[in-house]
Design an enzyme around this catalytic site. Structure first.
Site, PDB file in Angstrom:
ATOM      1  N   LYS A 116       2.966  -5.453  -7.024  1.00  0.00           N
ATOM      2  CA  LYS A 116       2.547  -4.503  -8.057  1.00  0.00           C
ATOM      3  C   LYS A 116       3.121  -4.831  -9.439  1.00  0.00           C
ATOM      4  O   LYS A 116       2.479  -4.551 -10.455  1.00  0.00           O
ATOM      5  CB  LYS A 116       2.915  -3.083  -7.640  1.00  0.00           C
ATOM      6  CG  LYS A 116       2.086  -2.621  -6.452  1.00  0.00           C
ATOM      7  CD  LYS A 116       2.317  -1.181  -6.105  1.00  0.00           C
ATOM      8  CE  LYS A 116       1.460  -0.820  -4.911  1.00  0.00           C
ATOM      9  NZ  LYS A 116       1.565   0.561  -4.496  1.00  0.00           N
ATOM     10  N   GLU A 200       7.750   3.844 -13.050  1.00  0.00           N
ATOM     11  CA  GLU A 200       6.479   4.202 -13.669  1.00  0.00           C
ATOM     12  C   GLU A 200       6.571   5.642 -14.122  1.00  0.00           C
ATOM     13  O   GLU A 200       7.166   6.469 -13.431  1.00  0.00           O
ATOM     14  CB  GLU A 200       5.403   4.107 -12.572  1.00  0.00           C
ATOM     15  CG  GLU A 200       4.134   3.467 -12.973  1.00  0.00           C
ATOM     16  CD  GLU A 200       3.217   3.290 -11.765  1.00  0.00           C
ATOM     17  OE1 GLU A 200       2.979   2.148 -11.374  1.00  0.00           O
ATOM     18  OE2 GLU A 200       2.770   4.307 -11.217  1.00  0.00           O
ATOM     19  N   HIS A 235       0.861  11.010  -0.287  1.00  0.00           N
ATOM     20  CA  HIS A 235       0.262   9.865  -0.983  1.00  0.00           C
ATOM     21  C   HIS A 235      -0.761   9.121  -0.146  1.00  0.00           C
ATOM     22  O   HIS A 235      -1.101   7.981  -0.451  1.00  0.00           O
ATOM     23  CB  HIS A 235       1.341   8.880  -1.472  1.00  0.00           C
ATOM     24  CG  HIS A 235       2.407   9.530  -2.272  1.00  0.00           C
ATOM     25  ND1 HIS A 235       2.142  10.277  -3.401  1.00  0.00           N
ATOM     26  CD2 HIS A 235       3.749   9.583  -2.110  1.00  0.00           C
ATOM     27  CE1 HIS A 235       3.276  10.739  -3.889  1.00  0.00           C
ATOM     28  NE2 HIS A 235       4.265  10.350  -3.120  1.00  0.00           N
ATOM     29  N   ARG A 292      -9.580  -5.859  -0.535  1.00  0.00           N
ATOM     30  CA  ARG A 292     -10.212  -5.806   0.793  1.00  0.00           C
ATOM     31  C   ARG A 292     -11.238  -4.682   0.799  1.00  0.00           C
ATOM     32  O   ARG A 292     -11.381  -3.953  -0.172  1.00  0.00           O
ATOM     33  CB  ARG A 292      -9.140  -5.488   1.838  1.00  0.00           C
ATOM     34  CG  ARG A 292      -8.401  -4.187   1.443  1.00  0.00           C
ATOM     35  CD  ARG A 292      -7.466  -3.683   2.502  1.00  0.00           C
ATOM     36  NE  ARG A 292      -6.487  -2.762   1.988  1.00  0.00           N
ATOM     37  CZ  ARG A 292      -6.644  -1.451   1.861  1.00  0.00           C
ATOM     38  NH1 ARG A 292      -7.800  -0.898   2.174  1.00  0.00           N
ATOM     39  NH2 ARG A 292      -5.678  -0.696   1.391  1.00  0.00           N
TER      40      ARG A 292
HETATM   41  P1  ADP Z   1      -7.169   2.834   1.758  1.00  0.00           P
HETATM   42  O1  ADP Z   1      -6.916   2.919   0.298  1.00  0.00           O
HETATM   43  O2  ADP Z   1      -8.251   1.931   2.197  1.00  0.00           O
HETATM   44  O3  ADP Z   1      -7.188   4.165   2.390  1.00  0.00           O
HETATM   45  P2  ADP Z   1      -4.597   2.647   2.887  1.00  0.00           P
HETATM   46  O4  ADP Z   1      -3.518   2.498   1.877  1.00  0.00           O
HETATM   47  O5  ADP Z   1      -4.764   3.962   3.563  1.00  0.00           O
HETATM   48  O6  ADP Z   1      -5.910   2.117   2.242  1.00  0.00           O
HETATM   49  O7  ADP Z   1      -4.411   1.533   3.984  1.00  0.00           O
HETATM   50  C1  ADP Z   1      -5.372   1.238   4.967  1.00  0.00           C
HETATM   51  C2  ADP Z   1      -4.652   0.729   6.172  1.00  0.00           C
HETATM   52  O8  ADP Z   1      -3.838  -0.377   5.838  1.00  0.00           O
HETATM   53  C3  ADP Z   1      -3.720   1.769   6.755  1.00  0.00           C
HETATM   54  O9  ADP Z   1      -3.777   1.647   8.165  1.00  0.00           O
HETATM   55  C4  ADP Z   1      -2.361   1.384   6.217  1.00  0.00           C
HETATM   56  O10 ADP Z   1      -1.342   1.800   7.078  1.00  0.00           O
HETATM   57  C5  ADP Z   1      -2.482  -0.117   6.144  1.00  0.00           C
HETATM   58  N1  ADP Z   1      -1.700  -0.717   5.050  1.00  0.00           N
HETATM   59  C6  ADP Z   1      -1.855  -0.503   3.731  1.00  0.00           C
HETATM   60  N2  ADP Z   1      -1.003  -1.243   3.015  1.00  0.00           N
HETATM   61  C7  ADP Z   1      -0.284  -1.955   3.906  1.00  0.00           C
HETATM   62  C8  ADP Z   1       0.764  -2.930   3.792  1.00  0.00           C
HETATM   63  N3  ADP Z   1       1.247  -3.321   2.617  1.00  0.00           N
HETATM   64  N4  ADP Z   1       1.258  -3.447   4.922  1.00  0.00           N
HETATM   65  C9  ADP Z   1       0.770  -3.063   6.119  1.00  0.00           C
HETATM   66  N5  ADP Z   1      -0.213  -2.168   6.283  1.00  0.00           N
HETATM   67  C10 ADP Z   1      -0.736  -1.622   5.206  1.00  0.00           C
HETATM   68  P1  ADP Z   2      -0.047   2.637  -2.264  1.00  0.00           P
HETATM   69  O1  ADP Z   2       0.017   1.167  -2.438  1.00  0.00           O
HETATM   70  O2  ADP Z   2       0.952   3.140  -1.314  1.00  0.00           O
HETATM   71  O3  ADP Z   2      -1.443   3.112  -2.034  1.00  0.00           O
HETATM   72  P2  ADP Z   2      -0.347   3.625  -5.011  1.00  0.00           P
HETATM   73  O4  ADP Z   2       0.331   3.009  -6.178  1.00  0.00           O
HETATM   74  O5  ADP Z   2      -1.791   3.360  -4.865  1.00  0.00           O
HETATM   75  O6  ADP Z   2       0.429   3.199  -3.697  1.00  0.00           O
HETATM   76  O7  ADP Z   2      -0.085   5.206  -5.057  1.00  0.00           O
HETATM   77  C1  ADP Z   2      -0.458   6.048  -3.984  1.00  0.00           C
HETATM   78  C2  ADP Z   2      -0.546   7.479  -4.477  1.00  0.00           C
HETATM   79  O8  ADP Z   2       0.696   7.939  -5.034  1.00  0.00           O
HETATM   80  C3  ADP Z   2      -1.543   7.702  -5.585  1.00  0.00           C
HETATM   81  O9  ADP Z   2      -2.843   7.880  -5.095  1.00  0.00           O
HETATM   82  C4  ADP Z   2      -0.989   8.958  -6.256  1.00  0.00           C
HETATM   83  O10 ADP Z   2      -1.318  10.103  -5.514  1.00  0.00           O
HETATM   84  C5  ADP Z   2       0.503   8.760  -6.167  1.00  0.00           C
HETATM   85  N1  ADP Z   2       1.043   8.104  -7.372  1.00  0.00           N
HETATM   86  C6  ADP Z   2       1.341   6.804  -7.494  1.00  0.00           C
HETATM   87  N2  ADP Z   2       1.825   6.517  -8.721  1.00  0.00           N
HETATM   88  C7  ADP Z   2       1.802   7.665  -9.425  1.00  0.00           C
HETATM   89  C8  ADP Z   2       2.168   8.038 -10.769  1.00  0.00           C
HETATM   90  N3  ADP Z   2       2.658   7.157 -11.631  1.00  0.00           N
HETATM   91  N4  ADP Z   2       2.027   9.338 -11.134  1.00  0.00           N
HETATM   92  C9  ADP Z   2       1.535  10.239 -10.271  1.00  0.00           C
HETATM   93  N5  ADP Z   2       1.194   9.959  -9.015  1.00  0.00           N
HETATM   94  C10 ADP Z   2       1.312   8.692  -8.564  1.00  0.00           C
END
Ligand code: ADP
Ligand code: ADP
Ligand code: MG
Length: 502
Positions: A116, A200, A235, A292
């Site tokens: 990230k 952030e 989240h 993906r």
């Molecule tokens: P989406 O945005 O498609 O809902 P998610 O963040 O929910 O994606 O992730 C989809 C699947 O991938 C979930 O089963 C989650 O546990 C898995 N996953 C997401 N990021 C990772 C990671 N960095 N390492 C392993 N599994 C991951």
């Molecule tokens: P992941 O890789 O686990 O999906 P993300 O960066 O996509 O992580 O963040 C997952 C969720 O966490 C977001 O959908 C939001 O709800 C919350 N979030 C992440 N960053 C912020 C932020 N800077 N401010 C507010 N909410 C956040």
């Protein structure tokens, strides 16, 4: 031309990919672990190969075993689905080396977007707005405190390698900073083997809005509009819809352009998602890119009328994108509910076990992406998502009603599920009005978690009671020699059963 695809995944997504392969006349190869011997994806594929014990790090995550099966079966491409190896740059590289087409982007795009901090730097260079914060890992706690003073509380401490909502801490008070950094770092180390974290700004009243993109190998890219994913728990997304009730046509167009820029900045090809976070002021910022197919991709397919897996395969084949931006539009409204094997009224405890009875809803505008069946034993080893229920309708209002009806007709017994919880979401005023952000579930917890209806045990008992009453009535009727039934008693019993929600 791709003729045979190995699907390096399980569950609903493996089946969903195979469905499109079948439509395209492409042969499919499944892989499975011990726990998945009787899984639907194994039965659905043209061929299936056992790849090891149940834990995913001994089966679905073992690259060599998957590549071996691809070679043995003569598969010319691998579709990784989501999760597992889908965002593994090394896997993408290795496939290339073995002359197997990886249905996803090159390792450069995966690596750049998978970290990230690197992604943030790349987006800044490309002119895509990112959340204000640091662009280097935080190593020194003193320095972190200084940076946080500059940004202003509240902030998020986030793992650079993060995913699935892990390695993230919200800090509201300056006394929490040190603990939050330590907590996020150790969680990140455990989950991802990398403890780099960054800071952030926390966006108030946050809305999670993401854009679907498609790009071919020649650099042509389009977006397929947004998905509103603000109904979240810890989240993690629970319900998604498109179009977002929040966006104006102008902001949608601008965000779409930024999404395409983001993809082009990493020479992306394939299907991908740019996630943005947006405040109530409609200012938006790049959060991350998922390189993906996404869990919630079907709502985009419903509203834009494009099969994203077919597009992924066409792009992997080297074909040009078959449409330009102006050819694409949003029609109607779609909602997805993620159905989990867990108990919302008991702190969302996982509820694995045998499904006694399973019946998915059917009807106009209803799509069900699942893999379980009556008698199936949900294993403990994997994600507890059972299925995705997707509805499409002309308007948002109709889509909500259709989803409510579909959830009502969705019957799973033997295990606990989130179906009732989702039904309540569809009835919550803030959701119905389209005025919600990522705090929605927390803010409406009382309404969502208080069981308004009878528990499943009560329903079983009610069913038995109704049956006894009915038998009594039948008996009475025959004593009164009222033999002139206008319809079959079984039909009537069936109606009664339906009316008490079996
Ligand atoms: P989406 O945005 O498609 O809902 P998610 O963040 O929910 O994606 O992730 C989809 C699947 O991938 C979930 O089963 C989650 O546990 C898995 N996953 C997401 N990021 C990772 C990671 N960095 N390492 C392993 N599994 C991951
Ligand atoms: P992941 O890789 O686990 O999906 P993300 O960066 O996509 O992580 O963040 C997952 C969720 O966490 C977001 O959908 C939001 O709800 C919350 N979030 C992440 N960053 C912020 C932020 N800077 N401010 C507010 N909410 C956040
Ligand atoms: Mg995310």
């Amino acid at each position: 031309m791709i003729q045979k695809i190995l699907i390096a995944n399980r569950g609903e997504i493996a089946i969903r990919v195979m469905r499109t392969c079948r439509e395209m006349g492409i042969k499919t190869v499944a892989v499975y672990s011990d726990a998945d011997r009787s899984s639907m994806h194994v039965r659905y594929a043209d061929e299936a190969y056992h790849i090891g014990p149940s834990p995913s790090n001994e089966s679905y995550l073992v690259i060599d075993k998957i590549i071996d099966v691809a070679k043995k079966s003569g598969a010319d491409a691998i579709h990784p689905g989501y999760g597992f190896l889908s965002e593994n740059a090394h896997f993408s590289d290795l496939c290339k080396k073995e002359s197997i087409e990886f249905i996803g982007p090159d390792s450069y795009a995966i690596d750049t977007m998978g970290d990230k901090i690197t992604a943030r730097k790349t987006m800044i260079a490309a002119g895509v707005p990112v959340v204000p914060g640091t662009t280097e890992p935080i190593l020194d706690e003193e320095k972190a405190i200084k940076v946080i003073h500059e940004i202003g509380l509240p902030v998020m401490i986030k793992a650079s390698a993060g995913g699935g909502g892990k390695g993230m801490r919200l800090v509201k008070d300056k006394n929490e900073i040190v603990n939050a950094i330590r907590g996020a770092r150790s969680e990140a180390q455990n989950a991802f083997g990398n403890d780099a974290v960054y800071i952030e700004k926390y966006i108030d009243s946050p809305h999670h809005i993401e854009f679907q993109i498609l790009a071919d190998k020649k650099g042509n890219a389009v977006h397929l509009f947004e998905r509103e994913c603000s109904v979240q728990r810890r989240h993690q997304k629970v319900v998604e819809e498109t179009p977002s009730p929040l966006l104006t046509p102008e902001i949608r167009a601008e965000m779409g352009k930024h999404a395409v820029l983001a993809a082009q900045a990493v020479n992306y090809h394939g299907a991908g998602t740019i996630e943005f976070i947006m405040g109530d002021d409609l200012n938006y910022y790049f959060l991350e890119m998922n390189t993906r197919l996404q869990v919630e991709h079907p709502i985009t397919e419903s509203v834009v009328g494009v099969d994203l897996v077919r597009q992924q395969i066409n792009i992997a084949n080297g074909f040009d994108l078959e449409f330009k931006q102006e050819d694409l539009s949003q029609k109607g409204h779609a909602i997805e509910c993620r159905i989990y094997a867990e108990d919302p009224d008991n702190n969302f405890m996982p509820s694995p076990g045998v499904i006694k009875h399973f019946r998915e809803p059917l009807g106009l505008g209803i799509r069900h992406d699942g893999y379980v069946y009556s008698g199936y034993n949900i294993p403990l080893f994997y994600d507890p998502m059972i299925s995705k229920l997707i509805v499409w309708a002309k308007s948002r209002d109709e889509a909500i009603k259709r989803m409510k009806g579909a959830l009502y007709n969705y019957k799973i017994t033997g295990i606990k599920t989130s179906i009732k919880f989702l039904e309540r979401i569809m009835e919550t005023p803030a959701f119905v009005e389209g005025k919600y952000n990522t705090h929605f579930i927390q803010e409406n917890e009382k309404f969502l978690l208080t069981p308004k209806k009878a528990s499943p045990q009560c329903e079983d008992m009610a069913m038995v009671a109704t049956f006894i009453t009915y038998l009594n009535q039948l008996e009475k009727n025959s004593i009164q020699s009222n033999a002139r039934h206008t319809s079959s008693p079984w039909k009537e019993f069936g109606r009664k059963r339906n009316s008490i929600r079996l």
